[in-house]
Structures are given as C-alpha cells and as structure tokens.
Design a protein around this motif. Structure first.
Motif, PDB file in Angstrom:
ATOM      1  N   ALA A 124      13.385  -1.283  -2.540  1.00 47.53           N
ATOM      2  CA  ALA A 124      13.184  -2.475  -1.722  1.00 47.53           C
ATOM      3  C   ALA A 124      11.705  -2.667  -1.433  1.00 47.53           C
ATOM      4  O   ALA A 124      10.986  -1.717  -1.127  1.00 47.53           O
ATOM      5  CB  ALA A 124      13.972  -2.348  -0.419  1.00 47.53           C
ATOM      6  N   TYR A 125      11.272  -3.921  -1.514  1.00 45.04           N
ATOM      7  CA  TYR A 125       9.904  -4.300  -1.191  1.00 45.04           C
ATOM      8  C   TYR A 125       9.940  -5.389  -0.111  1.00 45.04           C
ATOM      9  O   TYR A 125      10.878  -6.200  -0.064  1.00 45.04           O
ATOM     10  CB  TYR A 125       9.184  -4.899  -2.391  1.00 45.04           C
ATOM     11  N   ARG A 126       8.908  -5.437   0.706  1.00 39.73           N
ATOM     12  CA  ARG A 126       8.685  -6.576   1.592  1.00 39.73           C
ATOM     13  C   ARG A 126       7.564  -7.412   0.996  1.00 39.73           C
ATOM     14  O   ARG A 126       6.483  -6.899   0.695  1.00 39.73           O
ATOM     15  CB  ARG A 126       8.304  -6.114   3.000  1.00 39.73           C
ATOM     16  N   THR A 127       7.845  -8.696   0.772  1.00 37.11           N
ATOM     17  CA  THR A 127       6.802  -9.573   0.259  1.00 37.11           C
ATOM     18  C   THR A 127       5.745  -9.770   1.336  1.00 37.11           C
ATOM     19  O   THR A 127       6.049  -9.909   2.519  1.00 37.11           O
ATOM     20  CB  THR A 127       7.376 -10.928  -0.167  1.00 37.11           C
ATOM     21  N   SER A 128       4.476  -9.779   0.910  1.00 34.19           N
ATOM     22  CA  SER A 128       3.371  -9.859   1.858  1.00 34.19           C
ATOM     23  C   SER A 128       2.558 -11.127   1.606  1.00 34.19           C
ATOM     24  O   SER A 128       3.100 -12.138   1.170  1.00 34.19           O
ATOM     25  CB  SER A 128       2.511  -8.593   1.753  1.00 34.19           C
ATOM     26  N   ASP A 129       1.252 -11.067   1.823  1.00 39.91           N
ATOM     27  CA  ASP A 129       0.439 -12.281   1.819  1.00 39.91           C
ATOM     28  C   ASP A 129       0.106 -12.755   0.410  1.00 39.91           C
ATOM     29  O   ASP A 129       0.074 -11.992  -0.542  1.00 39.91           O
ATOM     30  CB  ASP A 129      -0.852 -12.037   2.613  1.00 39.91           C
ATOM     31  N   TYR A 130      -0.176 -14.069   0.327  1.00 38.38           N
ATOM     32  CA  TYR A 130      -0.689 -14.661  -0.898  1.00 38.38           C
ATOM     33  C   TYR A 130      -2.169 -14.321  -1.033  1.00 38.38           C
ATOM     34  O   TYR A 130      -2.880 -14.146  -0.048  1.00 38.38           O
ATOM     35  CB  TYR A 130      -0.557 -16.186  -0.861  1.00 38.38           C
ATOM     36  N   TYR A 131      -2.645 -14.263  -2.269  1.00 36.83           N
ATOM     37  CA  TYR A 131      -4.074 -14.100  -2.494  1.00 36.83           C
ATOM     38  C   TYR A 131      -4.406 -14.620  -3.888  1.00 36.83           C
ATOM     39  O   TYR A 131      -3.518 -14.833  -4.720  1.00 36.83           O
ATOM     40  CB  TYR A 131      -4.505 -12.638  -2.346  1.00 36.83           C
ATOM     41  N   TRP A 132      -5.689 -14.846  -4.135  1.00 38.64           N
ATOM     42  CA  TRP A 132      -6.163 -15.273  -5.446  1.00 38.64           C
ATOM     43  C   TRP A 132      -6.891 -14.105  -6.086  1.00 38.64           C
ATOM     44  O   TRP A 132      -7.881 -13.612  -5.545  1.00 38.64           O
ATOM     45  CB  TRP A 132      -7.091 -16.477  -5.318  1.00 38.64           C
ATOM     46  N   GLY A 133      -6.368 -13.626  -7.220  1.00 33.05           N
ATOM     47  CA  GLY A 133      -6.950 -12.463  -7.869  1.00 33.05           C
ATOM     48  C   GLY A 133      -7.255 -12.717  -9.322  1.00 33.05           C
ATOM     49  O   GLY A 133      -7.365 -13.875  -9.765  1.00 33.05           O
ATOM     50  N   SER A 134      -7.378 -11.654 -10.090  1.00 38.12           N
ATOM     51  CA  SER A 134      -7.712 -11.775 -11.506  1.00 38.12           C
ATOM     52  C   SER A 134      -6.629 -12.487 -12.305  1.00 38.12           C
ATOM     53  O   SER A 134      -6.895 -13.001 -13.395  1.00 38.12           O
ATOM     54  CB  SER A 134      -7.957 -10.382 -12.101  1.00 38.12           C
ATOM     55  N   ASN A 135      -5.408 -12.520 -11.769  1.00 38.22           N
ATOM     56  CA  ASN A 135      -4.298 -13.226 -12.417  1.00 38.22           C
ATOM     57  C   ASN A 135      -3.969 -14.539 -11.734  1.00 38.22           C
ATOM     58  O   ASN A 135      -2.875 -15.077 -11.901  1.00 38.22           O
ATOM     59  CB  ASN A 135      -3.056 -12.331 -12.451  1.00 38.22           C
ATOM     60  N   MET A 139       1.058 -12.573  -5.010  1.00 40.05           N
ATOM     61  CA  MET A 139       1.625 -12.198  -3.718  1.00 40.05           C
ATOM     62  C   MET A 139       1.753 -10.675  -3.666  1.00 40.05           C
ATOM     63  O   MET A 139       2.334 -10.058  -4.562  1.00 40.05           O
ATOM     64  CB  MET A 139       2.990 -12.851  -3.504  1.00 40.05           C
ATOM     65  N   ARG A 140       1.200 -10.085  -2.612  1.00 44.09           N
ATOM     66  CA  ARG A 140       1.257  -8.639  -2.448  1.00 44.09           C
ATOM     67  C   ARG A 140       2.659  -8.188  -2.045  1.00 44.09           C
ATOM     68  O   ARG A 140       3.430  -8.951  -1.470  1.00 44.09           O
ATOM     69  CB  ARG A 140       0.230  -8.186  -1.410  1.00 44.09           C
ATOM     70  N   LEU A 141       2.941  -6.912  -2.320  1.00 48.39           N
ATOM     71  CA  LEU A 141       4.235  -6.313  -1.990  1.00 48.39           C
ATOM     72  C   LEU A 141       4.007  -4.989  -1.274  1.00 48.39           C
ATOM     73  O   LEU A 141       3.088  -4.246  -1.598  1.00 48.39           O
ATOM     74  CB  LEU A 141       5.055  -6.060  -3.262  1.00 48.39           C
ATOM     75  N   ALA A 142       4.888  -4.679  -0.332  1.00 49.64           N
ATOM     76  CA  ALA A 142       4.878  -3.394   0.361  1.00 49.64           C
ATOM     77  C   ALA A 142       6.151  -2.645  -0.011  1.00 49.64           C
ATOM     78  O   ALA A 142       7.259  -3.139   0.215  1.00 49.64           O
ATOM     79  CB  ALA A 142       4.810  -3.597   1.874  1.00 49.64           C
ATOM     80  N   GLY A 143       6.009  -1.463  -0.601  1.00 49.63           N
ATOM     81  CA  GLY A 143       7.179  -0.662  -0.957  1.00 49.63           C
ATOM     82  C   GLY A 143       7.807  -0.027   0.266  1.00 49.63           C
ATOM     83  O   GLY A 143       7.112   0.560   1.098  1.00 49.63           O
ATOM     84  N   LEU A 144       9.119  -0.123   0.389  1.00 51.84           N
ATOM     85  CA  LEU A 144       9.831   0.379   1.563  1.00 51.84           C
ATOM     86  C   LEU A 144      10.622   1.654   1.295  1.00 51.84           C
ATOM     87  O   LEU A 144      11.208   2.211   2.224  1.00 51.84           O
ATOM     88  CB  LEU A 144      10.784  -0.703   2.098  1.00 51.84           C
ATOM     89  N   ASP A 145      10.655   2.107   0.053  1.00 47.40           N
ATOM     90  CA  ASP A 145      11.440   3.283  -0.320  1.00 47.40           C
ATOM     91  C   ASP A 145      10.533   4.367  -0.913  1.00 47.40           C
ATOM     92  O   ASP A 145       9.434   4.066  -1.401  1.00 47.40           O
ATOM     93  CB  ASP A 145      12.508   2.907  -1.357  1.00 47.40           C
ATOM     94  N   PRO A 146      10.989   5.619  -0.923  1.00 49.82           N
ATOM     95  CA  PRO A 146      10.206   6.676  -1.571  1.00 49.82           C
ATOM     96  C   PRO A 146       9.931   6.391  -3.049  1.00 49.82           C
ATOM     97  O   PRO A 146       8.912   6.820  -3.586  1.00 49.82           O
ATOM     98  CB  PRO A 146      11.088   7.918  -1.399  1.00 49.82           C
ATOM     99  N   ASP A 147      10.833   5.648  -3.701  1.00 50.46           N
ATOM    100  CA  ASP A 147      10.671   5.355  -5.123  1.00 50.46           C
ATOM    101  C   ASP A 147       9.606   4.303  -5.404  1.00 50.46           C
ATOM    102  O   ASP A 147       9.237   4.102  -6.575  1.00 50.46           O
ATOM    103  CB  ASP A 147      11.999   4.892  -5.726  1.00 50.46           C
ATOM    104  N   ALA A 151       3.345   1.244  -4.076  1.00 54.27           N
ATOM    105  CA  ALA A 151       3.170  -0.120  -4.581  1.00 54.27           C
ATOM    106  C   ALA A 151       1.797  -0.677  -4.238  1.00 54.27           C
ATOM    107  O   ALA A 151       1.130  -1.289  -5.087  1.00 54.27           O
ATOM    108  CB  ALA A 151       4.273  -1.029  -4.039  1.00 54.27           C
ATOM    109  N   ASP A 152       1.347  -0.479  -3.015  1.00 53.62           N
ATOM    110  CA  ASP A 152       0.047  -1.004  -2.613  1.00 53.62           C
ATOM    111  C   ASP A 152      -1.082  -0.286  -3.358  1.00 53.62           C
ATOM    112  O   ASP A 152      -2.008  -0.922  -3.877  1.00 53.62           O
ATOM    113  CB  ASP A 152      -0.127  -0.866  -1.104  1.00 53.62           C
ATOM    114  N   MET A 153      -1.007   1.045  -3.447  1.00 51.36           N
ATOM    115  CA  MET A 153      -2.021   1.821  -4.159  1.00 51.36           C
ATOM    116  C   MET A 153      -2.099   1.422  -5.628  1.00 51.36           C
ATOM    117  O   MET A 153      -3.182   1.361  -6.224  1.00 51.36           O
ATOM    118  CB  MET A 153      -1.700   3.314  -4.033  1.00 51.36           C
ATOM    119  N   ARG A 154      -0.932   1.126  -6.227  1.00 52.65           N
ATOM    120  CA  ARG A 154      -0.866   0.764  -7.647  1.00 52.65           C
ATOM    121  C   ARG A 154      -1.123  -0.719  -7.887  1.00 52.65           C
ATOM    122  O   ARG A 154      -1.120  -1.161  -9.046  1.00 52.65           O
ATOM    123  CB  ARG A 154       0.500   1.149  -8.219  1.00 52.65           C
TER     124      ARG A 154
END
Length: 240
Positions: A124-135, A139-147, A151-154
């Motif tokens: 499960a992920y929580r959708t986070s803020d919009y941003y303008w990046g290289s692509n 939209m950023r994602l926050a991982g909510l599970d050990p698996d 997500a943020d680091m990667r």
C-alpha cells in the motif's frame, strides 16, 4: 491485522462472480485490443475496501482508490481506478520495473524493495504531492508497508513516459519497463493524476492468478521409465 495473502487468494478465486457487481469500464482505445478483458479478473472493489480497512488511518481521502494488478502482463489494462462511491472501475495500462522482468516478456516475476533493484514493490502507498521533475508532471508516493518502505528513497513515483503508451501494445505486445515507478502513457497521465490525486490509497500486488501451464506428455518411448529421485532410490555414481 488482516492476512493479506489469504485475502488475495480468496478475492482471486471469487473475483469472476463478484466483479459483475461493479461497473468496470475499459476505454474504447484499449478495448479494441484483442487482449483486453471484458471485465476485471479480480473484484478490485473488494480489494480496495479491504485495503482501506487495513490502512485507512493513513489515508485522508477514501472516495477513489488505485489498484495495480501485477498478476496481469503489461499488455493488459491492469491499473484499476476504483470509484468507491459509484462502484465504478476504470482500467488502464501501467508499467512495471525492469528489475521485476529481466527477460522483458511483459510479465512481472518478482518484487523488490531494495535500492538499486529497479524493481516494482508490492504493498500500500499513500499518494503525495505533485511536482515537476525530469519526467514532467509527477506525483510522489509514500510506502506504507515493509515491502515498499523505501519508496521515497528509491524515488518511486507516478509519472508519464513514451514507453508506457498503449500504442506499443499493438506493435510490441507489451509496454516498456520503468525503474520501479508506476508509469502511464503521456496522454493518459493528466487524467490519472487528477482522479487519483494526493492523499489517496494506491495498492499494488499480484492479484490475478497466473495462467495455467500446459502439461506436456512424455516423449514417445519414455512412458515406462522410472526416474530415480532423492526419496525413491540411490543416485548412480557414474553418468553411464
């Protein structure tokens, strides 16, 4: 805590019946492809409800949920945008990571949460803020599970790219691969970003059961051969 694997197995087996209750829609430009399903193979509405029950304390908006069914190949519309109010399900193609499909045959083989794996992560992920990046718009994602806790680091995000265009399915039989991100065709992306939006749940896992493997008959003349195994006999010491 809900046993996720048991829940998924039950949903997969019951999905053929329960999916008829939800109004699933495959866009016309996807439905024209011969591999597009007429209805979802899994009850994605039930999956969304179960995951909201499990992760609801982390999710601010529960009106829409994104479900990614990595049990299907990238040639199939496997991102389900579930409208929890209307019971409507819209299906779209989405990529998986190259580390999850090293053969590039369109099927996800494995998940990984490890940095540098270039693989997709389940959970499960929580959708986070919009941003303008290289692509572009993302939209950023926050991982909510050990698996998927890395997500943020990667830098696992939602974005668009040419290699996720559905037109590739007609010419190559599959989409391209990401580095673990959830990537949509560039024309489709604004719709996904708008409808899913920050503060909602995105859940990814292998939900559909893999296709049955054919059982091949033994080669002619070998039907009566009894093979030695670790439990039925002693292995010979020489190759002859």
């Amino acid at each position: 805590m809900i046993d996720r694997r048991s829940m998924l197995a039950g949903l997969a087996s019951a999905g053929a019946f329960a999916a008829a209750e939800a109004r699933a829609q495959v866009p016309d430009w996807i439905a024209q492809h011969p591999q597009a399903p007429a209805a979802p193979p899994v009850d994605y509405l039930a999956v969304a409800r179960a995951q909201l029950a499990r992760e609801g304390r982390h999710i601010a908006l529960t009106d829409r949920v994104g479900i990614v069914d990595f049990g299907l190949p990238s040639s199939r519309p496997r991102f389900a945008l579930v409208d929890m109010v209307a019971g409507r399900i819209d299906l779209y193609p989405v990529t998986h990571g190259r580390g999850s499909d090293p053969q590039h045959d369109g099927w996800l083989k494995s998940f990984s949460n490890a940095p540098g794996s270039l693989a997709s992560s389940r959970g499960a992920y929580r959708t986070s803020d919009y941003y303008w990046g290289s692509n572009g718009s993302s939209m950023r994602l926050a991982g909510l599970d050990p698996d998927n806790s890395n997500a943020d680091m990667r830098a696992i995000v939602v974005h668009g790219a040419w290699y996720a265009e559905p037109s590739l399915i007609a010419t190559q039989g599959k989409l391209g691969r990401s580095e673990g991100c959830f990537v949509f065709g560039e024309e489709l992306l604004p719709q996904i970003l708008y409808k899913l939006g920050p503060g909602r749940l995105l859940f990814a896992d292998k939900l559909s059961l893999p296709p049955p493997q054919p059982v091949l008959p033994p080669p002619p003349g070998t039907e009566a051969i009894v093979r030695t195994s670790a439990t039925s006999g002693v292995m010979p010491g020489t190759a002859d």
